[in-house]
Design a protein around this motif. Structure first.
Motif, PDB file in Angstrom:
ATOM      1  N   HIS A  26       0.607  -1.444  -0.118  1.00 23.92           N
ATOM      2  CA  HIS A  26       0.072  -0.226   0.018  1.00 23.92           C
ATOM      3  C   HIS A  26       0.753   1.978  -0.153  1.00 23.92           C
ATOM      4  O   HIS A  26       0.587   2.625  -0.757  1.00 23.92           O
ATOM      5  CB  HIS A  26      -1.007  -0.243   1.231  1.00 23.92           C
ATOM      6  N   HIS A  27       1.509   1.303   0.587  1.00 25.21           N
ATOM      7  CA  HIS A  27       2.853   2.790   1.043  1.00 25.21           C
ATOM      8  C   HIS A  27       3.443   2.254  -0.338  1.00 25.21           C
ATOM      9  O   HIS A  27       3.823   3.882  -0.577  1.00 25.21           O
ATOM     10  CB  HIS A  27       3.507   2.567   2.205  1.00 25.21           C
ATOM     11  N   LEU A  28       4.023   1.658  -1.397  1.00 23.48           N
ATOM     12  CA  LEU A  28       4.703   1.531  -2.292  1.00 23.48           C
ATOM     13  C   LEU A  28       3.921   1.729  -3.376  1.00 23.48           C
ATOM     14  O   LEU A  28       3.948   2.845  -4.534  1.00 23.48           O
ATOM     15  CB  LEU A  28       5.398   0.624  -2.633  1.00 23.48           C
ATOM     16  N   GLY A  29       2.570   1.272  -3.300  1.00 29.99           N
ATOM     17  CA  GLY A  29       1.581   1.445  -4.203  1.00 29.99           C
ATOM     18  C   GLY A  29       0.933   2.871  -4.158  1.00 29.99           C
ATOM     19  O   GLY A  29       0.397   3.875  -4.873  1.00 29.99           O
ATOM     20  N   LEU A  30       0.870   3.779  -2.772  1.00 28.62           N
ATOM     21  CA  LEU A  30       0.467   5.735  -2.866  1.00 28.62           C
ATOM     22  C   LEU A  30       1.529   5.999  -3.687  1.00 28.62           C
ATOM     23  O   LEU A  30       1.359   7.456  -4.873  1.00 28.62           O
ATOM     24  CB  LEU A  30       0.661   5.719  -1.601  1.00 28.62           C
ATOM     25  N   ARG A  31       2.893   5.566  -4.219  1.00 25.90           N
ATOM     26  CA  ARG A  31       3.715   6.507  -4.975  1.00 25.90           C
ATOM     27  C   ARG A  31       4.066   5.703  -6.443  1.00 25.90           C
ATOM     28  O   ARG A  31       5.265   7.023  -6.694  1.00 25.90           O
ATOM     29  CB  ARG A  31       4.767   6.538  -4.144  1.00 25.90           C
ATOM     30  N   LEU A  32       4.409   4.326  -6.267  1.00 28.29           N
ATOM     31  CA  LEU A  32       4.363   4.369  -7.840  1.00 28.29           C
ATOM     32  C   LEU A  32       3.346   3.190  -7.602  1.00 28.29           C
ATOM     33  O   LEU A  32       3.567   1.519  -8.175  1.00 28.29           O
ATOM     34  CB  LEU A  32       5.643   2.948  -7.835  1.00 28.29           C
ATOM     35  N   ALA A 326      13.672   6.700 -13.408  1.00 35.18           N
ATOM     36  CA  ALA A 326      12.835   7.000 -14.634  1.00 35.18           C
ATOM     37  C   ALA A 326      12.613   5.557 -14.787  1.00 35.18           C
ATOM     38  O   ALA A 326      11.814   5.197 -16.137  1.00 35.18           O
ATOM     39  CB  ALA A 326      13.129   6.787 -15.995  1.00 35.18           C
ATOM     40  N   THR A 327      12.214   4.356 -13.097  1.00 39.96           N
ATOM     41  CA  THR A 327      11.703   3.088 -14.211  1.00 39.96           C
ATOM     42  C   THR A 327      10.348   3.361 -13.464  1.00 39.96           C
ATOM     43  O   THR A 327       9.778   2.189 -12.212  1.00 39.96           O
ATOM     44  CB  THR A 327      12.266   2.534 -13.270  1.00 39.96           C
ATOM     45  N   ASP A 328       9.582   4.390 -12.452  1.00 41.66           N
ATOM     46  CA  ASP A 328       8.806   4.317 -12.062  1.00 41.66           C
ATOM     47  C   ASP A 328       6.961   5.246 -12.378  1.00 41.66           C
ATOM     48  O   ASP A 328       6.158   4.769 -12.035  1.00 41.66           O
ATOM     49  CB  ASP A 328       8.976   6.108 -10.682  1.00 41.66           C
ATOM     50  N   LYS A 329       6.874   4.379 -13.664  1.00 38.73           N
ATOM     51  CA  LYS A 329       6.185   4.715 -14.353  1.00 38.73           C
ATOM     52  C   LYS A 329       5.727   3.531 -15.192  1.00 38.73           C
ATOM     53  O   LYS A 329       5.550   2.570 -14.238  1.00 38.73           O
ATOM     54  CB  LYS A 329       6.122   5.422 -15.782  1.00 38.73           C
TER      55      LYS A 329
END
Length: 377
Positions: A26-32, A326-329
Protein backbone atom coordinates in the motif's frame (compact mmCIF):
# COMPACT_ATOMS: atom_id res chain seq x y z
CA UNK A 1 7.07 -15.12 36.81
CA UNK A 2 4.81 -17.25 34.63
CA UNK A 3 5.73 -18.15 31.10
CA UNK A 4 3.41 -18.49 28.13
CA UNK A 5 2.85 -22.06 26.99
CA UNK A 6 0.47 -21.26 24.16
CA UNK A 7 1.81 -22.86 20.96
CA UNK A 8 2.62 -20.48 18.15
CA UNK A 9 -0.22 -20.55 15.63
CA UNK A 10 0.88 -20.69 11.99
CA UNK A 11 -2.58 -19.44 11.02
CA UNK A 12 -2.16 -16.29 13.11
CA UNK A 13 1.35 -15.76 11.74
CA UNK A 14 -0.02 -16.22 8.23
CA UNK A 15 -2.74 -13.64 8.82
CA UNK A 16 -0.23 -11.19 10.27
CA UNK A 17 2.08 -11.83 7.33
CA UNK A 18 -0.71 -11.13 4.84
CA UNK A 19 -1.58 -7.96 6.74
CA UNK A 20 1.95 -6.58 6.76
CA UNK A 21 2.33 -7.50 3.09
CA UNK A 22 -0.72 -5.36 2.28
CA UNK A 23 0.67 -2.49 4.35
CA UNK A 24 4.02 -2.55 2.55
CA UNK A 25 2.53 -2.70 -0.95
CA UNK A 26 0.00 0.00 0.00
CA UNK A 27 2.68 2.49 0.95
CA UNK A 28 4.65 1.64 -2.19
CA UNK A 29 1.47 1.74 -4.27
CA UNK A 30 0.64 5.28 -3.13
CA UNK A 31 3.92 6.38 -4.72
CA UNK A 32 4.23 3.88 -7.60
CA UNK A 33 0.59 3.03 -8.44
CA UNK A 34 0.54 -0.52 -9.73
CA UNK A 35 -2.45 0.03 -12.03
CA UNK A 36 -0.54 2.83 -13.80
CA UNK A 37 2.33 0.51 -14.72
CA UNK A 38 2.59 -2.12 -17.44
CA UNK A 39 1.09 -4.59 -14.97
CA UNK A 40 -2.28 -3.23 -16.11
CA UNK A 41 -1.60 -4.85 -19.50
CA UNK A 42 -1.76 -8.29 -17.92
CA UNK A 43 -4.06 -7.99 -14.90
CA UNK A 44 -7.43 -6.26 -14.35
CA UNK A 45 -7.20 -2.77 -12.88
CA UNK A 46 -9.67 -3.59 -10.10
CA UNK A 47 -7.39 -6.44 -8.99
CA UNK A 48 -4.32 -4.20 -8.93
CA UNK A 49 -6.13 -1.44 -7.06
CA UNK A 50 -7.49 -3.93 -4.55
CA UNK A 51 -3.99 -5.19 -3.90
CA UNK A 52 -2.41 -1.80 -3.24
CA UNK A 53 -5.23 0.21 -1.66
CA UNK A 54 -6.10 -1.89 1.39
CA UNK A 55 -3.32 -0.96 3.78
CA UNK A 56 -5.75 0.78 6.14
CA UNK A 57 -7.96 -2.30 6.21
CA UNK A 58 -4.88 -4.43 6.88
CA UNK A 59 -4.20 -2.40 10.02
CA UNK A 60 -7.69 -3.30 11.25
CA UNK A 61 -6.79 -6.96 10.75
CA UNK A 62 -3.81 -6.32 13.02
CA UNK A 63 -6.12 -4.77 15.60
CA UNK A 64 -8.35 -7.86 15.70
CA UNK A 65 -5.34 -10.19 15.91
CA UNK A 66 -3.83 -8.07 18.68
CA UNK A 67 -6.97 -8.18 20.82
CA UNK A 68 -7.24 -11.92 20.30
CA UNK A 69 -3.65 -12.71 21.25
CA UNK A 70 -3.42 -10.35 24.21
CA UNK A 71 -6.64 -11.74 25.68
CA UNK A 72 -5.56 -15.34 25.20
CA UNK A 73 -2.29 -14.69 26.98
CA UNK A 74 -4.06 -12.96 29.87
CA UNK A 75 -6.44 -15.91 30.20
CA UNK A 76 -3.54 -18.34 30.20
CA UNK A 77 -1.41 -16.44 32.71
CA UNK A 78 -4.10 -15.12 35.05
CA UNK A 79 -7.01 -17.52 34.57
CA UNK A 80 -9.65 -14.89 33.82
CA UNK A 81 -9.87 -11.25 32.77
CA UNK A 82 -11.15 -10.02 36.18
CA UNK A 83 -8.02 -11.44 37.84
CA UNK A 84 -5.50 -9.94 35.42
CA UNK A 85 -2.16 -9.02 36.98
CA UNK A 86 -2.21 -5.41 35.79
CA UNK A 87 1.33 -4.61 36.89
CA UNK A 88 2.79 -7.52 34.93
CA UNK A 89 0.53 -6.68 31.99
CA UNK A 90 1.91 -3.15 31.71
CA UNK A 91 5.49 -4.34 32.18
CA UNK A 92 5.12 -6.80 29.31
CA UNK A 93 3.70 -4.08 27.06
CA UNK A 94 6.63 -1.80 27.89
CA UNK A 95 9.14 -4.58 27.18
CA UNK A 96 7.56 -5.38 23.82
CA UNK A 97 6.76 -1.89 22.57
CA UNK A 98 9.34 0.49 24.00
CA UNK A 99 12.65 -0.69 22.44
CA UNK A 100 11.53 -0.46 18.81
CA UNK A 101 9.48 2.68 19.41
CA UNK A 102 12.35 4.54 21.04
CA UNK A 103 14.82 3.27 18.45
CA UNK A 104 12.60 4.38 15.57
CA UNK A 105 12.04 7.83 17.05
CA UNK A 106 15.80 8.24 17.50
CA UNK A 107 16.50 7.33 13.86
CA UNK A 108 13.70 9.59 12.57
CA UNK A 109 14.98 12.54 14.60
CA UNK A 110 18.49 11.96 13.23
CA UNK A 111 17.15 11.88 9.66
CA UNK A 112 15.28 15.13 10.29
CA UNK A 113 18.38 16.80 11.75
CA UNK A 114 20.42 15.76 8.69
CA UNK A 115 17.75 17.04 6.30
CA UNK A 116 17.13 13.68 4.66
CA UNK A 117 14.30 14.05 2.08
CA UNK A 118 10.98 12.50 3.17
CA UNK A 119 11.99 12.72 6.84
CA UNK A 120 12.01 16.48 7.47
CA UNK A 121 9.12 17.80 9.58
CA UNK A 122 8.44 21.25 8.13
CA UNK A 123 4.68 21.75 7.87
CA UNK A 124 3.09 24.68 9.73
CA UNK A 125 2.17 23.73 13.28
CA UNK A 126 4.45 20.67 13.30
CA UNK A 127 7.85 20.18 14.93
CA UNK A 128 10.17 17.31 15.84
CA UNK A 129 9.39 17.92 19.51
CA UNK A 130 5.63 17.83 18.89
CA UNK A 131 5.90 14.62 16.87
CA UNK A 132 8.11 13.01 19.52
CA UNK A 133 5.84 13.93 22.42
CA UNK A 134 2.76 12.73 20.55
CA UNK A 135 4.44 9.42 19.67
CA UNK A 136 5.54 8.81 23.26
CA UNK A 137 2.13 9.71 24.70
CA UNK A 138 0.21 7.66 22.09
CA UNK A 139 -1.52 10.73 20.70
CA UNK A 140 0.18 10.89 17.31
CA UNK A 141 -3.17 10.28 15.61
CA UNK A 142 -4.55 13.35 17.42
CA UNK A 143 -1.47 15.36 16.44
CA UNK A 144 -1.90 14.49 12.78
CA UNK A 145 -5.62 15.17 12.89
CA UNK A 146 -4.83 18.61 14.27
CA UNK A 147 -1.80 19.54 12.15
CA UNK A 148 -1.81 17.39 8.95
CA UNK A 149 0.04 14.27 7.84
CA UNK A 150 3.51 13.71 9.22
CA UNK A 151 6.30 12.18 7.10
CA UNK A 152 5.66 8.51 6.40
CA UNK A 153 8.16 7.16 8.92
CA UNK A 154 6.26 8.94 11.69
CA UNK A 155 2.80 8.40 10.27
CA UNK A 156 2.85 4.62 10.84
CA UNK A 157 2.78 5.28 14.59
CA UNK A 158 -0.89 6.33 14.49
CA UNK A 159 -2.03 2.73 14.87
CA UNK A 160 0.27 2.22 17.85
CA UNK A 161 -1.45 5.19 19.48
CA UNK A 162 -4.85 3.53 19.08
CA UNK A 163 -3.63 0.15 20.26
CA UNK A 164 -1.71 1.29 23.32
CA UNK A 165 -4.44 3.62 24.60
CA UNK A 166 -6.78 0.61 24.45
CA UNK A 167 -4.27 -1.48 26.43
CA UNK A 168 -3.71 1.27 28.97
CA UNK A 169 -7.41 0.96 29.84
CA UNK A 170 -7.80 -2.79 29.28
CA UNK A 171 -6.58 -4.15 32.66
CA UNK A 172 -8.57 -1.51 34.56
CA UNK A 173 -11.73 -2.38 32.63
CA UNK A 174 -11.15 -6.08 33.27
CA UNK A 175 -10.68 -5.51 37.01
CA UNK A 176 -13.86 -3.45 37.28
CA UNK A 177 -16.36 -4.14 34.52
CA UNK A 178 -14.99 -7.68 34.15
CA UNK A 179 -16.40 -8.54 37.57
CA UNK A 180 -19.90 -7.84 36.28
CA UNK A 181 -21.97 -9.14 33.37
CA UNK A 182 -21.41 -5.96 31.41
CA UNK A 183 -17.96 -6.58 29.96
CA UNK A 184 -19.06 -8.63 26.95
CA UNK A 185 -22.02 -6.36 26.09
CA UNK A 186 -19.76 -3.31 26.39
CA UNK A 187 -17.18 -4.87 24.06
CA UNK A 188 -19.90 -5.89 21.60
CA UNK A 189 -21.30 -2.36 21.64
CA UNK A 190 -17.82 -1.00 20.90
CA UNK A 191 -17.53 -3.34 17.92
CA UNK A 192 -20.95 -2.43 16.54
CA UNK A 193 -20.20 1.26 16.94
CA UNK A 194 -17.38 1.19 14.36
CA UNK A 195 -19.47 2.25 11.31
CA UNK A 196 -21.21 4.97 13.30
CA UNK A 197 -18.09 6.46 14.87
CA UNK A 198 -16.42 6.60 11.45
CA UNK A 199 -19.51 8.07 9.77
CA UNK A 200 -19.85 10.72 12.50
CA UNK A 201 -16.52 12.28 11.47
CA UNK A 202 -17.18 14.17 8.26
CA UNK A 203 -14.95 17.25 8.45
CA UNK A 204 -11.50 15.73 8.97
CA UNK A 205 -10.27 12.96 6.68
CA UNK A 206 -7.21 12.23 8.79
CA UNK A 207 -9.16 11.92 12.03
CA UNK A 208 -11.81 9.76 10.34
CA UNK A 209 -9.08 7.28 9.46
CA UNK A 210 -7.18 7.47 12.72
CA UNK A 211 -9.71 8.16 15.48
CA UNK A 212 -9.46 5.97 18.56
CA UNK A 213 -12.91 4.40 18.72
CA UNK A 214 -13.05 2.60 15.32
CA UNK A 215 -9.68 0.95 15.90
CA UNK A 216 -10.61 0.08 19.46
CA UNK A 217 -13.77 -1.55 18.13
CA UNK A 218 -11.63 -3.89 16.04
CA UNK A 219 -9.42 -4.71 19.06
CA UNK A 220 -12.57 -5.38 21.11
CA UNK A 221 -13.70 -7.84 18.43
CA UNK A 222 -10.44 -9.73 18.93
CA UNK A 223 -11.01 -9.79 22.69
CA UNK A 224 -14.50 -11.24 22.16
CA UNK A 225 -13.12 -13.82 19.73
CA UNK A 226 -10.61 -14.98 22.34
CA UNK A 227 -13.30 -15.19 25.03
CA UNK A 228 -15.51 -17.23 22.70
CA UNK A 229 -12.62 -19.51 21.84
CA UNK A 230 -11.81 -20.02 25.53
CA UNK A 231 -15.42 -20.86 26.34
CA UNK A 232 -16.14 -23.15 23.37
CA UNK A 233 -12.70 -24.61 22.77
CA UNK A 234 -10.97 -25.18 19.45
CA UNK A 235 -13.55 -25.69 16.68
CA UNK A 236 -13.64 -29.07 15.00
CA UNK A 237 -11.86 -29.49 11.69
CA UNK A 238 -15.02 -28.95 9.64
CA UNK A 239 -15.95 -25.81 11.56
CA UNK A 240 -12.43 -24.43 11.17
CA UNK A 241 -12.57 -24.93 7.42
CA UNK A 242 -15.97 -23.25 7.25
CA UNK A 243 -14.79 -20.30 9.34
CA UNK A 244 -11.61 -19.96 7.30
CA UNK A 245 -13.58 -20.02 4.05
CA UNK A 246 -16.01 -17.39 5.35
CA UNK A 247 -13.12 -15.23 6.56
CA UNK A 248 -11.26 -15.41 3.26
CA UNK A 249 -14.47 -14.67 1.34
CA UNK A 250 -15.09 -11.62 3.52
CA UNK A 251 -11.56 -10.29 3.00
CA UNK A 252 -11.75 -10.82 -0.76
CA UNK A 253 -15.12 -9.07 -0.84
CA UNK A 254 -13.77 -6.03 1.02
CA UNK A 255 -10.56 -5.83 -0.98
CA UNK A 256 -11.84 -6.40 -4.50
CA UNK A 257 -15.42 -5.15 -4.47
CA UNK A 258 -14.43 -2.28 -6.74
CA UNK A 259 -16.50 0.26 -4.80
CA UNK A 260 -19.95 -1.34 -5.01
CA UNK A 261 -19.71 -2.68 -1.45
CA UNK A 262 -19.10 0.84 -0.16
CA UNK A 263 -22.04 2.17 -2.15
CA UNK A 264 -24.24 -0.61 -0.75
CA UNK A 265 -23.38 -0.48 2.96
CA UNK A 266 -21.05 2.53 3.33
CA UNK A 267 -19.13 2.33 6.63
CA UNK A 268 -20.78 -1.01 7.34
CA UNK A 269 -18.09 -2.60 5.21
CA UNK A 270 -15.81 -2.30 8.25
CA UNK A 271 -18.00 -4.78 10.13
CA UNK A 272 -17.59 -7.23 7.24
CA UNK A 273 -13.83 -6.77 7.47
CA UNK A 274 -13.79 -7.20 11.25
CA UNK A 275 -16.10 -10.23 11.05
CA UNK A 276 -13.83 -11.83 8.46
CA UNK A 277 -10.81 -11.28 10.70
CA UNK A 278 -12.65 -12.77 13.69
CA UNK A 279 -13.57 -15.85 11.66
CA UNK A 280 -9.95 -16.34 10.65
CA UNK A 281 -8.43 -15.96 14.11
CA UNK A 282 -10.99 -18.31 15.64
CA UNK A 283 -10.25 -20.84 12.88
CA UNK A 284 -6.49 -20.69 13.47
CA UNK A 285 -5.10 -24.10 14.46
CA UNK A 286 -3.56 -24.74 17.87
CA UNK A 287 -1.22 -27.60 17.09
CA UNK A 288 1.53 -25.64 15.38
CA UNK A 289 1.14 -27.40 12.04
CA UNK A 290 2.41 -25.34 9.14
CA UNK A 291 0.05 -24.01 6.49
CA UNK A 292 1.46 -25.43 3.22
CA UNK A 293 3.33 -23.11 0.87
CA UNK A 294 3.03 -20.08 3.15
CA UNK A 295 6.24 -20.28 5.13
CA UNK A 296 7.49 -16.95 3.79
CA UNK A 297 4.28 -15.17 4.82
CA UNK A 298 4.40 -16.78 8.26
CA UNK A 299 7.99 -15.57 8.62
CA UNK A 300 6.84 -12.05 7.76
CA UNK A 301 4.09 -12.41 10.34
CA UNK A 302 6.56 -13.33 13.06
CA UNK A 303 8.40 -10.03 12.47
CA UNK A 304 5.32 -7.98 11.58
CA UNK A 305 5.77 -5.37 14.33
CA UNK A 306 9.35 -4.68 13.30
CA UNK A 307 8.48 -4.66 9.58
CA UNK A 308 5.61 -2.27 10.23
CA UNK A 309 7.80 0.25 12.05
CA UNK A 310 10.73 0.13 9.61
CA UNK A 311 9.30 -0.56 6.15
CA UNK A 312 9.03 3.11 5.17
CA UNK A 313 12.83 3.31 5.07
CA UNK A 314 12.73 0.69 2.32
CA UNK A 315 9.79 2.30 0.52
CA UNK A 316 11.36 5.77 0.38
CA UNK A 317 14.72 4.38 -0.73
CA UNK A 318 13.29 2.30 -3.57
CA UNK A 319 10.91 5.02 -4.75
CA UNK A 320 13.85 7.41 -4.89
CA UNK A 321 15.87 4.94 -6.97
CA UNK A 322 12.89 4.28 -9.24
CA UNK A 323 12.47 7.98 -9.95
CA UNK A 324 16.19 8.54 -10.53
CA UNK A 325 16.28 5.66 -13.02
CA UNK A 326 12.98 6.60 -14.70
CA UNK A 327 11.51 3.20 -13.82
CA UNK A 328 8.68 4.67 -11.73
CA UNK A 329 6.08 4.65 -14.50
CA UNK A 330 5.63 1.72 -16.88
CA UNK A 331 8.25 -0.37 -15.09
CA UNK A 332 7.12 0.55 -11.59
CA UNK A 333 5.77 -2.94 -10.97
CA UNK A 334 9.34 -4.25 -10.88
CA UNK A 335 9.91 -2.60 -7.49
CA UNK A 336 7.21 -4.45 -5.59
CA UNK A 337 9.01 -7.74 -5.02
CA UNK A 338 12.26 -6.05 -3.92
CA UNK A 339 10.30 -3.79 -1.57
CA UNK A 340 8.61 -6.74 0.13
CA UNK A 341 11.84 -8.75 0.39
CA UNK A 342 13.91 -5.85 1.72
CA UNK A 343 11.22 -4.78 4.20
CA UNK A 344 11.04 -8.37 5.42
CA UNK A 345 14.84 -8.60 5.71
CA UNK A 346 15.11 -5.30 7.58
CA UNK A 347 12.29 -6.20 9.98
CA UNK A 348 13.78 -9.65 10.57
CA UNK A 349 17.20 -8.20 11.38
CA UNK A 350 15.71 -5.65 13.77
CA UNK A 351 13.69 -8.40 15.44
CA UNK A 352 16.56 -10.87 15.83
CA UNK A 353 19.33 -8.48 16.82
CA UNK A 354 17.47 -5.71 18.65
CA UNK A 355 13.82 -5.91 19.63
CA UNK A 356 13.62 -9.53 20.80
CA UNK A 357 16.85 -9.41 22.84
CA UNK A 358 15.69 -6.11 24.36
CA UNK A 359 12.25 -7.58 25.04
CA UNK A 360 13.73 -10.60 26.83
CA UNK A 361 16.14 -8.48 28.84
CA UNK A 362 13.45 -6.03 29.93
CA UNK A 363 11.08 -8.83 30.89
CA UNK A 364 13.73 -10.49 32.99
CA UNK A 365 14.37 -7.22 34.76
CA UNK A 366 10.81 -5.91 35.07
CA UNK A 367 9.15 -9.23 35.90
CA UNK A 368 11.80 -10.40 38.34
CA UNK A 369 10.14 -11.89 41.46
CA UNK A 370 10.11 -9.56 44.46
CA UNK A 371 12.28 -11.99 46.44
CA UNK A 372 15.00 -11.72 43.80
CA UNK A 373 15.23 -7.96 44.19
CA UNK A 374 14.90 -7.74 47.97
CA UNK A 375 18.10 -6.81 49.85
CA UNK A 376 19.77 -9.51 51.85
CA UNK A 377 19.05 -9.53 55.58
Amino acid sequence: MSHSTLPRSPGIDLLRGASILLVVVHHLGLRLPLHKTDAALWLPVFLLKGFIYNGYEAVFLFFVISGFLITRHVLERDGALPTVDWRAFYKRRVARIAPCLLGLIGVLLACHAMGVPNYVIDKPGQSPLGATVSALTFTLNVYEGRTDWLPGGWDVLWSLSVEEVFYLAFPLVCLTLGRTRWLVPALALLVLSVPFTRAAITDNEIWQEKAYLPGMGAIAAGVLAALARARSGVPCRGARWALAAAGIAGLVLVMFSGGWLWRAVHEGYMLILIGAAVALVVASPEDGRAVPYTGWLQAMGRASYEIYLTHMFVVFTLVGIARMTATDKAWGWLWYAPAVLLAWALGHLVSVYFSEPANRALRRRLLRPASATAPAA
